[in-house]
Design a protein around this motif. Structure first.
Motif, short mmCIF file in Angstrom:
data_model
loop_
_atom_site.label_atom_id
_atom_site.label_comp_id
_atom_site.label_asym_id
_atom_site.label_seq_id
_atom_site.Cartn_x
_atom_site.Cartn_y
_atom_site.Cartn_z
N ALA A 12 0.82 -1.21 0.00
CA ALA A 12 0.00 0.00 0.00
C ALA A 12 0.85 1.25 0.00
O ALA A 12 0.39 2.31 -0.42
N ALA A 13 2.10 1.14 0.48
CA ALA A 13 2.96 2.31 0.49
C ALA A 13 3.31 2.77 -0.91
O ALA A 13 3.63 3.94 -1.14
N GLY A 14 3.23 1.86 -1.89
CA GLY A 14 3.61 2.23 -3.24
C GLY A 14 2.45 2.47 -4.17
O GLY A 14 2.62 3.00 -5.26
N ALA A 15 1.24 2.10 -3.79
CA ALA A 15 0.10 2.26 -4.69
C ALA A 15 -1.18 2.18 -3.89
O ALA A 15 -1.20 1.73 -2.75
N ASP A 16 -2.30 2.66 -4.51
CA ASP A 16 -3.60 2.54 -3.88
C ASP A 16 -4.08 1.10 -4.04
O ASP A 16 -4.64 0.74 -5.06
N ILE A 17 -3.82 0.28 -3.06
CA ILE A 17 -4.11 -1.14 -3.17
C ILE A 17 -5.51 -1.47 -2.69
O ILE A 17 -6.29 -2.11 -3.37
N ILE A 18 -5.88 -1.02 -1.50
CA ILE A 18 -7.13 -1.44 -0.86
C ILE A 18 -8.07 -0.25 -0.70
O ILE A 18 -7.66 0.81 -0.24
N ALA A 19 -9.32 -0.48 -1.09
CA ALA A 19 -10.38 0.51 -0.87
C ALA A 19 -11.50 -0.15 -0.09
O ALA A 19 -11.73 -1.35 -0.22
N VAL A 20 -12.18 0.62 0.73
CA VAL A 20 -13.31 0.13 1.51
C VAL A 20 -14.57 0.86 1.07
O VAL A 20 -14.57 2.09 0.94
N VAL A 21 -15.64 0.11 0.84
CA VAL A 21 -16.95 0.67 0.50
C VAL A 21 -17.89 0.46 1.68
O VAL A 21 -18.04 -0.66 2.17
N ILE A 22 -18.51 1.55 2.14
CA ILE A 22 -19.44 1.47 3.27
C ILE A 22 -20.80 1.98 2.83
O ILE A 22 -21.00 3.19 2.67
N PRO A 23 -21.78 1.08 2.59
CA PRO A 23 -23.14 1.54 2.32
C PRO A 23 -23.72 2.19 3.57
O PRO A 23 -23.59 1.65 4.67
N SER A 24 -24.34 3.33 3.39
CA SER A 24 -24.78 4.10 4.55
C SER A 24 -26.28 4.35 4.50
O SER A 24 -26.77 5.08 3.64
N GLY A 30 -10.87 4.76 -9.19
CA GLY A 30 -9.81 5.34 -8.38
C GLY A 30 -8.54 4.51 -8.33
O GLY A 30 -7.60 4.87 -7.63
N GLY A 31 -8.51 3.39 -9.04
CA GLY A 31 -7.29 2.59 -9.12
C GLY A 31 -7.12 1.55 -8.04
O GLY A 31 -6.01 1.03 -7.86
N ALA A 32 -8.17 1.21 -7.32
CA ALA A 32 -8.05 0.20 -6.27
C ALA A 32 -7.79 -1.17 -6.87
O ALA A 32 -8.26 -1.49 -7.96
#
Length: 341
Positions: free
Chosen positions: A15-27, A97-99
């Motif tokens: 993750a330090a080198g790229a946008d690896i993980i994204a979290v989606v939260i339905p609200s 977003g590149g995740a």
């Protein structure tokens, strides 16, 4: 449950080198809990997408006003689309977003955000395309699950095994999931069920793609949150949609995309069982009306196709169970997206 230190180190280094993980939260009606959920998300996550699904409490505006986490982006629906619609909106944003891996986390506090590395690890290791929680793995810790939910999940799990083809998965309505972005981009977003059937329909769609899905053990957590899911209201809907998906999966996997011996075993087995049953019942009724015993030869003619038909159906089921996808979709050359430095 804590992920091994090596998993945290691997994810952190990537993750330090790229946008690896994204979290989606339905609200939707989670204003009391959502800030705590966001706060618990660790540094291995690069981006967080909060999707306000036309929440009557204005949770999107609430997060904007009170959350200072720079990773958070709030997305809003003009009309309520259900949990599935909110998740798919988040998927689209995360992919754009590149995740590389997208985790779906509920905003009501039922899901332990510290388990994110555990859900992500099999995907980053190239072992799976999709991971999902399984609250039934540790039977000793099921005491906190309401009995109605326990029974309902058991029934839904069996139906989903048939409809999705993932015979080794359980707890199909568990919404704690993670997916590789290269797998998510091939999903037919416009066809996936947008409401409570979303998780089960996702498994059906993933199987038709040949994606590898695995369970991740987790504990059931129930606090003061109020579930919007009414079991009595969705039972018939789930049953009807699982039956529909079962026949669609059979057509897609055994007749449209591929042909095998199993493609013949199932229809032949069903026809033989039906023939034997109809033949036997009709002759038994005729003999009963005439007041004479049914001849042994007639019984054998009826019983033999039933026995053979059942054997053919069981052979098909054995083939279907053995055909659970094992090679991750995102590892195949055809489905890989170009990598740019």
């Amino acid at each position: 449950m804590n992920a091994p230190h090596s998993v945290h180190a691997q994810i952190g280094a990537q993750a330090a080198g790229a946008d690896i993980i994204a979290v989606v939260i339905p609200s939707y009606k989670v204003t009391r809990h959502i800030l705590g959920v966001i706060e618990a998300i660790g540094p291995e996550v690069a981006r967080i997408y909060v999707v306000d699904d036309q929440c009557p409490d204005g949770s999107g505006a609430f997060v904007r006003a009170h959350c200072r986490d720079p990773r958070v982006t709030v997305l809003e629906h003009e009309t309520n689309q259900g949990v599935g619609g909110a998740v798919l909106t988040g998927y689209r944003a995360a992919i754009a977003g590149g995740a590389r891996v997208i985790v779906k986390l509920d905003g009501d506090g039922q899901m332990d955000a510290h388990l994110i590395p555990t859900f992500v690890a099999p995907i980053l290791a190239g072992e799976a395309d999709y991971t999902k929680g399984n609250r039934f793995f540790n039977l000793e810790r099921l005491g906190s699950m309401p009995p109605v939910r326990m029974f309902g999940n058991a029934m839904l799990s069996f139906m989903t095994k048939l409809s999705s083809g993932y015979w080794d998965l359980f707890d199909p309505t568990n919404g704690y999931t993670a997916i590789h972005a290269d797998c998510a981009r091939y999903l037919p977003f416009e066809k996936i069920s947008k409401r409570y059937f979303f998780e089960s329909d996702m498994l059906f769609r993933l199987n038709t793609l040949g994606a590898v899905a695995v369970d991740v053990p987790m504990d059931a957590v129930y606090g003061d949150e109020v579930s919007n899911l009414k079991v009595s209201r969705v039972v018939t809907e789930f049953l009807a949609k699982n039956v529909r998906n079962f026949f669609k999966r059979l057509f897609y996997n055994y007749y449209l995309r591929n042909m095998s011996l199993a493609s013949l075993e199932l229809p032949l087995g069903v026809l033989m069982v039906l023939f034997g049953a109809v033949y036997g019942v009709s002759h038994w009724i005729g003999s009963a009306r005439a007041g004479v015993p049914t001849p042994a030869g007639t019984v054998m003619v009826a019983a033999l196709p039933v026995i053979m038909g059942v054997q053919l159906i069981l052979a098909f089921l054995a083939y279907d169970i053995a055909s659970v996808p094992r090679r991750p979709l995102h590892k195949r050359t055809l489905f890989r997206r170009p990598q740019h430095d």
